[in-house]
Design an enzyme around this catalytic site. Structure first.
Site, PDB file in Angstrom:
ATOM      1  N   LYS A 254       0.802  -1.228   0.000  1.00 19.51           N
ATOM      2  CA  LYS A 254       0.000   0.000   0.000  1.00 19.51           C
ATOM      3  C   LYS A 254       0.835   1.279   0.000  1.00 19.51           C
ATOM      4  CE  LYS A 254      -4.456  -1.511   1.759  1.00 19.51           C
ATOM      5  NZ  LYS A 254      -4.250  -2.929   2.119  1.00 19.51           N
TER       6      LYS A 254
ATOM      7  N   GLU B 103     -10.671   6.622   4.562  1.00 22.32           N
ATOM      8  CA  GLU B 103     -11.265   5.721   5.543  1.00 22.32           C
ATOM      9  C   GLU B 103     -10.325   4.535   5.691  1.00 22.32           C
ATOM     10  OE1 GLU B 103     -12.214   5.734   2.371  1.00 22.32           O
ATOM     11  OE2 GLU B 103     -11.845   3.614   1.874  1.00 22.32           O
TER      12      GLU B 103
ATOM     13  N   SER C 231       1.766  -9.808  -0.918  1.00 19.79           N
ATOM     14  CA  SER C 231       1.438  -8.382  -0.804  1.00 19.79           C
ATOM     15  C   SER C 231       1.776  -7.761   0.547  1.00 19.79           C
ATOM     16  CB  SER C 231      -0.045  -8.178  -1.113  1.00 19.79           C
ATOM     17  OG  SER C 231      -0.855  -9.016  -0.297  1.00 19.79           O
TER      18      SER C 231
HETATM   19  C1  LIG Z   1      -5.078  -4.004   1.645  1.00 24.14           C
HETATM   20  C2  LIG Z   1      -4.359  -5.247   1.353  1.00 24.14           C
HETATM   21  C3  LIG Z   1      -4.738  -6.107   0.294  1.00 24.14           C
HETATM   22  C4  LIG Z   1      -5.964  -5.872  -0.555  1.00 24.14           C
HETATM   23  O1  LIG Z   1      -5.943  -4.736  -1.360  1.00 24.14           O
HETATM   24  P1  LIG Z   1      -5.738  -4.793  -2.933  1.00 24.14           P
HETATM   25  O2  LIG Z   1      -6.079  -3.425  -3.376  1.00 24.14           O
HETATM   26  O3  LIG Z   1      -6.646  -5.845  -3.487  1.00 24.14           O
HETATM   27  O4  LIG Z   1      -4.318  -5.138  -3.180  1.00 24.14           O
HETATM   28  C5  LIG Z   1      -3.979  -7.231   0.038  1.00 24.14           C
HETATM   29  N1  LIG Z   1      -2.896  -7.535   0.798  1.00 24.14           N
HETATM   30  C6  LIG Z   1      -2.504  -6.748   1.831  1.00 24.14           C
HETATM   31  C7  LIG Z   1      -1.317  -7.148   2.624  1.00 24.14           C
HETATM   32  C8  LIG Z   1      -3.218  -5.583   2.139  1.00 24.14           C
HETATM   33  O5  LIG Z   1      -2.831  -4.816   3.170  1.00 24.14           O
END
Ligand SMILES: *Cc1c(COP(=O)(O)O)cnc(C)c1O
Length: 406
Positions: A95, A117, A384
């Site tokens: 993010k 938010e 992610s």
């Molecule tokens: C917020 C988040 C997601 C989901 O958001 P996307 O916009 O679909 O990428 C996925 N993995 C992590 C670690 C997150 O913090």
């Protein structure tokens, strides 16, 4: 990275990916969105902006994030599994990539405050971090129930200097936080910048957030070729709003040999409404939150209640580009339920010594299934985020199953 640019074919001028996307908002907000679009289209060609953002990616976020060949996992499941380590970024997830981009843009536009938010607090923490760095004020709207539940992230945001504003109506969770943030934004859309947290919302956000995240795939394409001499045969990413998935997919969209898989949260099962958040698998095209896309809605057209064990994935729609990629069949959308995700969460921890975010564990769980279907093939998983935020929850709710006693 020799070249860094955001020149992609879609969306069109009005923000459409095929029939999806666009901008469905009140006229006074449309004016503001047009200003943001114009400012963004200008800075994305601006060498000094791109250099500044890229320097932050390198020296602040710690990019490029490595690709790790998970050999223990590969051996166990019979395919070559690789992880793009977005979990190693500053603040622990992907993010920060788009929050920095949005913060720099807001600053250049002369805005004074970033607002957003947050549900579990991940987007709030990443945005509060970017605001502190760039020198902007920051208001994060959060449901009162979530504030009580996500104490560490609330404290983090406050230490970083953000204002955490409780949403006190209704169920006091994410939906109410969205309402409150929107209300707060409408009071002063001129000096505030609403930093959307995924590839969703009205144009230009699905494009802009995608562009800022596309660094992930640009790096991965080069890294993977250097490591193996080839492109990966399969790429897997989890899909909440869809930003980490588009981040890694974008650089490979033209590589027909690369199969792309987006993994939705099936929660407690996709058959029961309200118990999952598989918006593409079970949803239909519609309009909500200012854009057209696949969405889960009830009989009155209101967003459905959604659920996933991963709070970052429980969103009743999905970025419009994903809807387009589904219809043209460039990406396969699959789903993974809570149990499968938690099992992958503990599996990666124990076999490779990496605790993944529960969101990312959905992608991993699907990669393990795919390994059995396509033995010997290469699978690149976008990891992610890291799972530090999830450890207490995981042990309290699933510890027994995995033999953990506290
Ligand atoms: C917020 C988040 C997601 C989901 O958001 P996307 O916009 O679909 O990428 C996925 N993995 C992590 C670690 C997150 O913090």
């Amino acid at each position: 990275m020799e070249k860094y640019n955001f020149q992609y074919a879609l969306p069109d001028k009005e923000g459409y990916f095929g029939e999806y996307g666009g901008s469905f908002i009140p006229p006074q907000l449309q004016e503001i969105m047009d200003e943001i679009t114009e400012a963004y289209l200008k800075i994305k060609e601006d060498e000094s902006f791109l250099t500044e953002l890229h320097d932050l990616y390198t020296h602040y976020v710690g990019r490029p994030s490595p690709i790790f060949h998970a050999k223990n996992l590969s051996k166990k499941y019979g395919a070559e599994i690789y992880l793009k380590r977005e979990d190693l970024n500053h603040t622990g997830a992907h993010k920060i990539n788009h929050c920095l981009g949005e913060a720099l843009l807001a600053k250049k536009m002369g805005k004074k405050k970033l607002i957003a938010e947050t549900g579990a607090g991940q987007h709030g923490v990443a945005l509060a971090t970017a605001a502190a760095l760039v020198g902007l004020k920051c208001d994060i709207y959060m449901g009162e129930v979530d504030i009580a539940k996500e104490h560490p992230n609330v404290v983090r945001m406050k230490i970083l200097g953000a204002n955490v504003i409780p949403a006190t109506h209704g169920l006091k969770t994410l939906k109410e936080a969205v309402d409150a943030a929107f209300e707060g934004y409408l009071k002063d859309p001129v000096t505030q910048f609403y930093a959307i947290g995924s590839v969703v919302g009205p144009h230009p956000f699905p494009m802009m957030v995608r562009d800022f995240q596309s660094i992930v795939g640009q790096e991965a394409r080069e890294q993977f070729q250097t490591m193996t001499g080839e492109l990966p045969e399969n790429i897997v990413a989890c899909v909440g709003g869809g930003s980490n998935a588009l981040g890694i997919f974008t650089a490979f969209l033209d590589d027909k040999s690369v199969s792309l898989y987006g993994v939705e949260p099936a929660g407690k099962g996709i058959e029961r409404e309200g118990e999952h958040a598989a918006s593409i698998t079970k949803g239909k095209p519609g309009i909500m939150h200012g854009f057209k896309s696949y969405m889960l809605s009830d009989k009155r057209g209101e967003p459905s209640k959604v659920y996933s064990v991963a709070s970052g994935l429980d969103y009743p729609s999905v970025g419009p580009q994903h809807s387009y990629l589904k219809d043209i069949k460039r990406v396969d959308y699959r789903y993974i339920d809570d149990t499968e995700a938690m099992s992958a969460f503990f599996e990666l921890s124990r076999v490779e010594g990496i605790i993944p975010a529960i969101e990312s564990a959905h992608a991993l769980a699907y990669a393990i299934k795919l390994a059995k279907e396509k033995p010997g093939s290469s699978i690149l998983v976008n990891l992610s985020g890291r799972g530090d935020k999830d450890i207490d929850f995981a042990v309290e709710n699933f510890g027994d199953e995995f033999g953990i006693e506290l």
